[in-house]
Scaffold this active site. Structure first.
Site, PDB file in Angstrom:
ATOM      1  N   SER A 113      -8.372   0.361   6.308  1.00 15.57           N
ATOM      2  CA  SER A 113      -7.870  -0.304   5.115  1.00 15.57           C
ATOM      3  C   SER A 113      -8.830  -0.073   3.961  1.00 15.57           C
ATOM      4  CB  SER A 113      -7.747  -1.810   5.389  1.00 15.57           C
ATOM      5  OG  SER A 113      -7.600  -2.524   4.200  1.00 15.57           O
ATOM      6  N   ASP A 170       0.782  -1.237   0.000  1.00 20.97           N
ATOM      7  CA  ASP A 170       0.000   0.000   0.000  1.00 20.97           C
ATOM      8  C   ASP A 170       0.815   1.289   0.000  1.00 20.97           C
ATOM      9  OD1 ASP A 170      -1.941  -1.896   0.254  1.00 20.97           O
ATOM     10  OD2 ASP A 170      -2.787  -1.134   2.112  1.00 20.97           O
TER      11      ASP A 170
END
Length: 574
Positions: free
Chosen positions: A477, A130
């Site tokens: 998330s 990420d």
């Protein structure tokens, strides 16, 4: 292919390779097997976030070799190096997650230092997890050299009980297991089959969101984000990325020629249209900051608000990145937005052509239902929404893709950290109708602004995802679903309203109106603020302490330095 002979008089590598006084420097390159011709060519940094921490990064070393072949074939001398990654799937749910967002800055900083220290002329960056995607893009814009970004590719979907699954299903299974809805054997089978290959999480979570951003913002070759990590075609994309950076160097096109206010707006459109991660509202302002462009959470949220949601991707939808790639990839999604009048087609890209020119040959694929035209969206406005109000004067963000109810009102249930909230959730110690508040998890207060997929997934796994809401000054998330509001600012650690809440205070969340309020008078909030005292940090030395001293608010991207607006020089012109 045309090979240009470069005059190094204007390239940074002249400082380490040209002239009699650089003989010691050149001797090092001869020691590594370079020839005189190699040393005379432009030096191109090929940086990856390869490591053995997670499947996201494991294929990047192979892809780097392909990128180096492309650079060399086009007349450059590639110099490979690596930087760190903190993998959210491994860091999630414990104190290790405090390292995740901090790693974005370390990735950008260490890439900058490597390029500056060795005088590299251009940059190809390959990333998987990420924070590594925005981290490398931030470094490219900060250095303002010719740059091409390439995503390492997504993981293939797993199979469990006859259906496709991702790691999101495993996180939610933890909640199911806690309440007896899944057996030990089923949980064991699911965890063994959910992640069957190399690559980043398959849904439209943060990695795939930022991969789409890399194409939309113009820093990646069109179509390069879609191909899954295990496929050999990724090597072709890597070679072409290496060739492309040499073409940019030849044409004098730098990262800030590509990353502009309009290209950032294009990127925000693609995040919204794909139901992407709320983290896009954190990373786009940070990339903009490196270019000296004012583009904060509120600017991003305004674009989200007026963009139709057209890509049916997990976690809210049915499909994963592999399915999008097979349908036509990010170019198909961007073509739908361009045809609908939602993109700036005149933005320059790493092809040397504009967005509109790149998409001119893309044709609509009627034999797929992953992406819809803007005239027939899943919803008429974006999957990610900005909020503001008495509880969030600096704003907040929520992912509403897939939500049926856009309004929630309930009493606050306060938790001072993620662990306390998770313990309560696993024990079932919360009530339907409550607004769970997790605070002191912001950029400074964490420090590090943890994601909280464990908590949100456990709630969903227990079948109560639509029965409670959750707000935090931390993050979520991209795999999080439900009425979960993150990035609440000012954060608790600096005395923001979220730090003044008490159990039972009534909170109102309205994603349709874009508001987040608490039913307290201004006088009551002021009285509580006067009595508030900062909470001592558990981290009083080391990297996390250092990060907490410099990090700014989530509203501005949680950045740690003044940015291009304050710079006195540009690296590439030294």
């Amino acid at each position: 292919m045309t090979i240009t002979v470069f005059d190094k008089a204007r390239l940074p590598s002249r400082h380490s390779t040209v002239g009699p006084d650089r003989a010691p420097h050149r001797s090092y390159y001869y020691a590594m097997g370079l020839s005189k011709d190699d040393i005379a060519r432009p030096f191109v940094g090929v940086v990856t976030t390869w490591n053995e921490a997670a499947p996201c990064n494991i294929a990047l070393a192979r892809q780097a070799q392909a990128a180096k072949r492309g650079v060399a074939r086009a007349g450059g001398t590639p110099r490979e190096f690596t930087t760190i990654t903190v993998t959210d799937g491994i860091a999630m749910g414990h104190q290790g997650m405090k390292s995740s967002l901090v790693s974005r800055e370390v990735i950008a900083d260490s890439t900058e230092l490597t390029v500056r220290g060795h005088g590299y002329d251009a940059l190809v960056g390959l990333a998987g997890c990420d924070k590594s995607l925005p981290g490398l893009m931030m470094a490219m814009v900060r250095l303002n050299v010719a740059s091409v970004f390439m995503y390492g590719g997504s993981i293939l979907p797993g199979r469990f009980q006859g259906r496709d699954v991702t790691v999101q299903d495993v996180f939610e299974a933890v909640g199911m297991h806690a309440v007896g809805r899944m057996s030990d054997a089923e949980l064991d089978e699911l965890e063994r089959h959910a992640c069957p290959s190399a690559g980043s999480c398959g849904g439209q979570f943060t990695a795939n969101t930022m991969a789409c951003v890399s194409e939309a913002i113009g820093l990646a070759l069109p179509g390069s984000a879609g191909t899954p990590a295990p496929f050999e075609a990724r090597d072709r994309w890597a070679e072409e990325s290496g060739e492309a950076v040499m073409a940019l160097l030849r044409q004098g096109i730098r990262a800030r020629d590509i990353v502009t206010r309009k290209s950032l707006e294009n990127a925000a459109r693609v995040v919204a249209a794909s139901g992407g991660s709320t983290n896009g509202a954190l990373h786009l302002p940070a990339i903009a900051h490196e270019a000296g462009i004012a583009f904060d959470l509120h600017d991003v949220a305004a674009i989200f608000r007026e963009t139709p949601y057209i890509a049916d991707l997990k976690p809210a939808g049915r499909y994963v990145m592999k399915d999008l790639a097979e349908a036509g990839g990010v170019p198909l999604l961007m073509k739908a937005l361009l045809d609908g009048g939602y993109l700036h087609g005149d933005c320059l890209t790493v092809t040397g052509r504009t967005i509109a020119e790149n998409l001119a040959e893309v044709r609509w694929n009627p034999d797929q239902d992953v992406v819809r035209p803007t005239s027939a969206p899943l919803t008429s406005w974006g999957g990610v929404v900005g909020l503001k109000g008495s509880l969030a004067p600096e704003g907040a963000i929520v992912k509403v893709a897939g939500l049926k109810n856009l309004r929630f009102k309930g009493p606050a249930r306060i938790f001072e950290c993620e662990e306390d909230a998770m313990a309560a959730v696993q024990a079932g110690n919360y009530r339907d109708g409550e607004v769970l508040v997790i605070r002191y998890e912001g950029p400074k207060g964490g420090p590090g602004m943890r994601e909280m997929l464990g908590v949100t997934s456990a709630i969903y796994g227990q079948g109560r995802g639509d029965k409670v809401a959750l707000i935090t000054d931390g993050r979520f998330s991209g795999a999080t679903r439900g009425f979960c509001v993150g990035h609440v600012g000012p954060e608790a650690a600096v005395g923001g309203p979220i730090g003044l809440l008490r159990d039972g205070d009534v909170i109102l969340l309205d994603a349709e109106a874009g508001t987040l309020d608490v039913e307290l008078s201004a006088e009551e909030l002021a009285a509580r603020k006067a009595a508030w005292r900062p909470r001592p940090s558990f981290y009083t030395s080391g990297t996390l302490w250092k990060y907490a001293q410099t990090v700014g608010p989530a509203e501005k991207g949680a950045v740690t330095h003044p940015g291009a607006a304050a710079e006195a020089h540009v690296y590439a012109d030294l």
